[in-house]
Scaffold this motif. Structure first.
Motif, PDB file in Angstrom:
ATOM      1  N   THR A  23      25.110  25.364 -34.085  1.00  0.00           N
ATOM      2  CA  THR A  23      25.433  26.258 -32.961  1.00  0.00           C
ATOM      3  C   THR A  23      25.887  25.440 -31.752  1.00  0.00           C
ATOM      4  O   THR A  23      26.856  25.797 -31.071  1.00  0.00           O
ATOM      5  CB  THR A  23      24.213  27.128 -32.599  1.00  0.00           C
ATOM      6  OG1 THR A  23      23.809  27.850 -33.768  1.00  0.00           O
ATOM      7  CG2 THR A  23      24.508  28.110 -31.487  1.00  0.00           C
ATOM      8  N   ARG A  24      25.186  24.333 -31.513  1.00  0.00           N
ATOM      9  CA  ARG A  24      25.563  23.462 -30.385  1.00  0.00           C
ATOM     10  C   ARG A  24      26.928  22.817 -30.621  1.00  0.00           C
ATOM     11  O   ARG A  24      27.726  22.666 -29.705  1.00  0.00           O
ATOM     12  CB  ARG A  24      24.502  22.377 -30.178  1.00  0.00           C
ATOM     13  CG  ARG A  24      23.203  22.914 -29.581  1.00  0.00           C
ATOM     14  CD  ARG A  24      22.313  21.773 -29.072  1.00  0.00           C
ATOM     15  NE  ARG A  24      21.201  22.303 -28.321  1.00  0.00           N
ATOM     16  CZ  ARG A  24      19.909  22.115 -28.631  1.00  0.00           C
ATOM     17  NH1 ARG A  24      19.584  21.406 -29.695  1.00  0.00           N
ATOM     18  NH2 ARG A  24      18.957  22.638 -27.890  1.00  0.00           N
ATOM     19  N   TRP A  25      27.181  22.445 -31.868  1.00  0.00           N
ATOM     20  CA  TRP A  25      28.457  21.784 -32.208  1.00  0.00           C
ATOM     21  C   TRP A  25      29.623  22.778 -32.132  1.00  0.00           C
ATOM     22  O   TRP A  25      30.676  22.489 -31.571  1.00  0.00           O
ATOM     23  CB  TRP A  25      28.366  21.193 -33.624  1.00  0.00           C
ATOM     24  CG  TRP A  25      29.681  20.680 -34.130  1.00  0.00           C
ATOM     25  CD1 TRP A  25      30.237  19.447 -33.890  1.00  0.00           C
ATOM     26  CD2 TRP A  25      30.634  21.396 -34.945  1.00  0.00           C
ATOM     27  NE1 TRP A  25      31.467  19.357 -34.508  1.00  0.00           N
ATOM     28  CE2 TRP A  25      31.740  20.530 -35.161  1.00  0.00           C
ATOM     29  CE3 TRP A  25      30.661  22.673 -35.515  1.00  0.00           C
ATOM     30  CZ2 TRP A  25      32.851  20.906 -35.919  1.00  0.00           C
ATOM     31  CZ3 TRP A  25      31.764  23.057 -36.257  1.00  0.00           C
ATOM     32  CH2 TRP A  25      32.846  22.173 -36.469  1.00  0.00           C
ATOM     33  N   GLN A  69      23.508  29.697 -22.842  1.00  0.00           N
ATOM     34  CA  GLN A  69      23.973  28.554 -22.049  1.00  0.00           C
ATOM     35  C   GLN A  69      25.434  28.223 -22.388  1.00  0.00           C
ATOM     36  O   GLN A  69      26.270  28.011 -21.508  1.00  0.00           O
ATOM     37  CB  GLN A  69      23.062  27.347 -22.349  1.00  0.00           C
ATOM     38  CG  GLN A  69      23.360  26.093 -21.529  1.00  0.00           C
ATOM     39  CD  GLN A  69      23.221  26.330 -20.028  1.00  0.00           C
ATOM     40  OE1 GLN A  69      22.316  27.028 -19.581  1.00  0.00           O
ATOM     41  NE2 GLN A  69      24.140  25.782 -19.246  1.00  0.00           N
ATOM     42  N   ILE A  70      25.743  28.218 -23.699  1.00  0.00           N
ATOM     43  CA  ILE A  70      27.113  27.932 -24.146  1.00  0.00           C
ATOM     44  C   ILE A  70      28.077  28.980 -23.577  1.00  0.00           C
ATOM     45  O   ILE A  70      29.141  28.647 -23.050  1.00  0.00           O
ATOM     46  CB  ILE A  70      27.184  27.883 -25.694  1.00  0.00           C
ATOM     47  CG1 ILE A  70      26.436  26.657 -26.218  1.00  0.00           C
ATOM     48  CG2 ILE A  70      28.640  27.880 -26.184  1.00  0.00           C
ATOM     49  CD1 ILE A  70      26.181  26.668 -27.726  1.00  0.00           C
ATOM     50  N   ILE A  81      20.134  29.073 -26.478  1.00  0.00           N
ATOM     51  CA  ILE A  81      21.177  28.040 -26.578  1.00  0.00           C
ATOM     52  C   ILE A  81      22.550  28.683 -26.412  1.00  0.00           C
ATOM     53  O   ILE A  81      23.404  28.194 -25.670  1.00  0.00           O
ATOM     54  CB  ILE A  81      21.074  27.301 -27.935  1.00  0.00           C
ATOM     55  CG1 ILE A  81      19.785  26.460 -27.975  1.00  0.00           C
ATOM     56  CG2 ILE A  81      22.303  26.428 -28.195  1.00  0.00           C
ATOM     57  CD1 ILE A  81      19.380  26.003 -29.365  1.00  0.00           C
ATOM     58  N   GLN A  82      22.745  29.819 -27.103  1.00  0.00           N
ATOM     59  CA  GLN A  82      24.044  30.503 -27.041  1.00  0.00           C
ATOM     60  C   GLN A  82      24.344  31.018 -25.633  1.00  0.00           C
ATOM     61  O   GLN A  82      25.485  30.989 -25.186  1.00  0.00           O
ATOM     62  CB  GLN A  82      24.096  31.652 -28.052  1.00  0.00           C
ATOM     63  CG  GLN A  82      25.403  32.420 -28.069  1.00  0.00           C
ATOM     64  CD  GLN A  82      26.627  31.543 -28.372  1.00  0.00           C
ATOM     65  OE1 GLN A  82      26.508  30.529 -29.063  1.00  0.00           O
ATOM     66  NE2 GLN A  82      27.773  31.915 -27.848  1.00  0.00           N
ATOM     67  N   ARG A  94      29.959  25.668 -30.622  1.00  0.00           N
ATOM     68  CA  ARG A  94      30.214  26.308 -29.326  1.00  0.00           C
ATOM     69  C   ARG A  94      31.002  27.607 -29.492  1.00  0.00           C
ATOM     70  O   ARG A  94      32.117  27.770 -28.976  1.00  0.00           O
ATOM     71  CB  ARG A  94      30.945  25.347 -28.369  1.00  0.00           C
ATOM     72  CG  ARG A  94      30.064  24.189 -27.926  1.00  0.00           C
ATOM     73  CD  ARG A  94      30.770  23.258 -26.956  1.00  0.00           C
ATOM     74  NE  ARG A  94      31.043  23.885 -25.660  1.00  0.00           N
ATOM     75  CZ  ARG A  94      30.149  24.052 -24.688  1.00  0.00           C
ATOM     76  NH1 ARG A  94      28.901  23.660 -24.867  1.00  0.00           N
ATOM     77  NH2 ARG A  94      30.495  24.616 -23.542  1.00  0.00           N
ATOM     78  N   GLU A 134      21.673  22.797 -34.518  1.00  0.00           N
ATOM     79  CA  GLU A 134      22.648  21.711 -34.323  1.00  0.00           C
ATOM     80  C   GLU A 134      24.086  22.252 -34.511  1.00  0.00           C
ATOM     81  O   GLU A 134      24.996  21.929 -33.754  1.00  0.00           O
ATOM     82  CB  GLU A 134      22.353  20.607 -35.356  1.00  0.00           C
ATOM     83  CG  GLU A 134      23.177  19.347 -35.176  1.00  0.00           C
ATOM     84  CD  GLU A 134      22.980  18.377 -36.350  1.00  0.00           C
ATOM     85  OE1 GLU A 134      23.953  17.668 -36.678  1.00  0.00           O
ATOM     86  OE2 GLU A 134      21.882  18.353 -36.945  1.00  0.00           O
TER      87      GLU A 134
END
Length: 432
Positions: free
Chosen positions: A312-314, A359-360, A356-357, A316, A310
Motif C-alpha cells: 500500500t505504501r509502495w 495519509q497517502i 496509511i491510505q 500509493r 508495504e
C-alpha cells in the motif's frame, strides 16, 4: 398514499441501480409515476432492490424490507415487492421469514412484476431506462455475471456465468443517452476485462471503449471493476490516446502476499501484481488507480498483513477502499477454511491500513494545489458548487468545492478550475 405511484429503493452497487432504472422506465411507460430513493416514500407500491454481497449489505437490505413491512401493516402502503441479489439467493428463506412481502423476485425475473400487477399488455421499452442520476452522467452495464471463482465471493453464485451484452446494443444505448443530455459515462461490469470472451473467445473491452469514445457528445468515460489476472494491456493504449477516456481505472486487487492470493484463488502472484501496477503507471502517466483490499481472510498471518502494508505504501493508490473478510455461505472459503482471524484483529488491521491510505490520499490531493483542472459541476450545496475532475467517480471519490460567488455555474457543465486548497478527500478551487 399516492395512487399509481411506485417508490423504488435501490441497495448496493451501481449495477443494481441500472436494473432499477430499466424497471422504472417500464412502469412509467405503463402509466405509473416512479420515485427513487425518496426521503419520504408516499406511493401505494414499493419495490426494494436488494444487495446480498456481504453480511452488512444483507443486514441493511433486511432492515429496509422490515421498515416497509411496518408501513404496510400500518396502512401506509398497499403492496411491497422485493427483487435483486438478496432475494435471488435467499428467496425461499425470505418467503418464510417475511411473508408480508407480496412477492419476491430475483436478479433476472423482475420484469414479470408488471404482469403480476395485472397489466395484460406490457409496453416494451427495449432496455431504455429512467435515469435516476443527475442527467449529465449515467452508468452503462456491459455484462452480467462473473466466471472468476474467488474463494470469498458469492457474486457468481448469485448472478451466474459472465454474459456480455452485444456491442452494438451498448453503443446504441450510449447514443440515446447522449441525445438525452448525458455527457459522462461510468462503464460498469462485475469483471470489465472479460468483456467479449463469451462471444468469440477474445477480449473486446478495448474495441468497445474505443468505439464508445468515438461517439459524438461523449465527454468522459470512466472504467469500473477490472480484474488484474490476464489484464488486457491494449486497454491502456485506449485510456492514454482517447482524450475523453478518463485516466482512471478501478481494479480490485484484494491482497498482495502469495499465500493470500493463492488461498483467495486470485490466479496471480505478488510479483505479477507489482509489475502490473508499474506498467499501468508507465503506459498511462498521471492515471488514478482505485482499488479494494481485504484484510482478515482465513489464514492471513501478521507477515501477510505486513506485506499488504508495504505494498500500500509502495503503490500509493490515489483511491482505495478496504474491508474485513466476512464468510459467505456457499463460497469456497466458507466450505474449506475456518474463519480463524478474530474480529478485533481484523478491525485493527483495517484501521491501520486505512490510516496509511488517508495519509497517502492527503499527500496526493495536496499535490494538486495550484493546478488548473477541468471540472464537471454535479450540484449546488450550501455555499459551494460541488464538482469532480476526471479522476473522480460520483459518490465514491473526492469532490471539488467551488465557492458560490458572483459567477453562476451550470450543473452538468465543464469549467476550468484552479485548485486552491486540499483536504484528505476533497479539493477547493476557483473558476479560472
Amino acid at each position: 398514499m399516492k395512487k399509481n405511484q411506485i417508490d423504488f429503493i435501490t441497495m448496493g452497487c451501481s449495477k443494481n441501480l441500472v436494473d432499477s432504472e430499466i424497471l422504472m422506465k417500464q412502469f412509467e411507460a405503463n402509466g405509473y409515476k416512479c420515485t427513487h430513493d425518496s426521503k419520504n416514500p408516499q406511493g401505494e407500491i414499493a419495490v426494494i432492490n436488494t444487495c446480498g454481497f456481504i453480511e452488512a449489505a444483507k443486514e441493511e437490505s433486511i432492515n429496509t424490507i422490515l421498515e416497509f413491512v411496518q408501513a404496510k401493516e400500518e396502512g401506509r402502503l398497499k403492496k411491497l415487492f422485493v427483487m435483486g441479489c438478496l432475494s435471488q439467493r435467499y428467496r425461499g428463506e425470505l418467503e418464510k421469514e417475511i411473508p408480508q412481502v407480496d412477492k419476491y423476485y430475483g436478479k433476472f425475473d423482475y420484469k414479470q412484476l408488471l404482469k403480476d400487477l395485472g397489466k395484460a399488455e406490457v409496453m416494451a421499452c427495449d432496455g431504455k431506462r429512467m435515469i435516476t442520476t443527475p442527467r449529465h452522467y449515467a452508468y452503462v452495464k456491459i455484462s452480467e455475471g462473473c466466471d472468476r471463482r474467488c474463494a470469498y465471493c458469492a457474486i457468481p453464485i448469485i448472478t451466474g456465468h459472465h454474459t456480455s451484452r452485444p456491442k452494438e446494443e451498448i453503443l446504441q444505448e450510449v447514443r440515446e443517452l447522449v441525445a438525452s443530455g448525458v455527457k459522462e459515462f461510468q462503464v460498469i461490469a462485475q469483471e470489465l476485462t472479460y468483456y467479449g470472451l463469451d462471444i468469440d473467445g477474445k477480449r473486446h473491452i478495448s474495441d468497445l471503449i474505443s468505439d464508445m469514445a468515438d461517439i459524438q457528445g461523449v465527454k468522459w468515460i470512466r472504467l469500473h471493476y477490472a480484474y488484474p489476472t490476464d489484464f488486457p494491456y491494449e486497454l491502456l493504449d485506449v485510456i492514454r490516446e482517447k482524450p475523453n477516456v478518463c485516466k482512471y481505472l478501478d481494479i480490485a486487487l484484494q491482497h498482495i502476499s502469495d499465500n493470500m492470493l493463492s488461498r483467495m484463488h486470485r490466479n496471480i502472484t505478488k510479483d505479477e501484481t507489482y509489475r502490473l501496477i508499474e506498467r499501468i503507471r508507465k503506459e498511462v502517466p498521471g492515471i488514478h488507480i482505485r482499488t479494494t483490499l481485504m484484510v482478515g481472510f482465513p489464514g492471513e498471518t501478521d507477515a501477510d498483513f505486513e506485506e499488504l502494508v508495504e505494498f500500500t505504501r509502495w503503490a500509493r493508490f490515489e483511491r482505495m477502499g478496504a474491508f474485513t473478510y466476512s464468510e459467505e455461505e456457499g463460497t469456497y472459503g466458507a466450505n474449506h477454511y475456518a474463519d480463524d482471524i478474530p474480529a478485533d484483529v481484523k478491525q485493527k488491521r483495517l484501521d491501520r491500513l486505512m490510516d496509511i491510505q488517508q495519509q497517502i490520499s492527503a499527500e496526493i490531493e495536496a499535490e494538486k494545489i495550484g493546478r488548473v483542472m477541468k471540472v464537471i459541476i454535479d450540484r449546488k450545496e450550501g455555499d459551494y458548487y460541488v464538482g469532480r475532475t476526471e479522476f473522480c467517480s460520483p459518490e465514491v471519490d473526492p469532490e471539488v468545492l467551488i465557492p458560490v460567488a458572483a459567477k453562476k455555474l451550470r450543473t452538468g457543465a465543464f469549467y476550468n478550475v484552479k485548485i486552491t486548497d486540499a483536504e484528505e478527500f476533497d479539493l477547493y478551487g476557483e473558476i479560472v
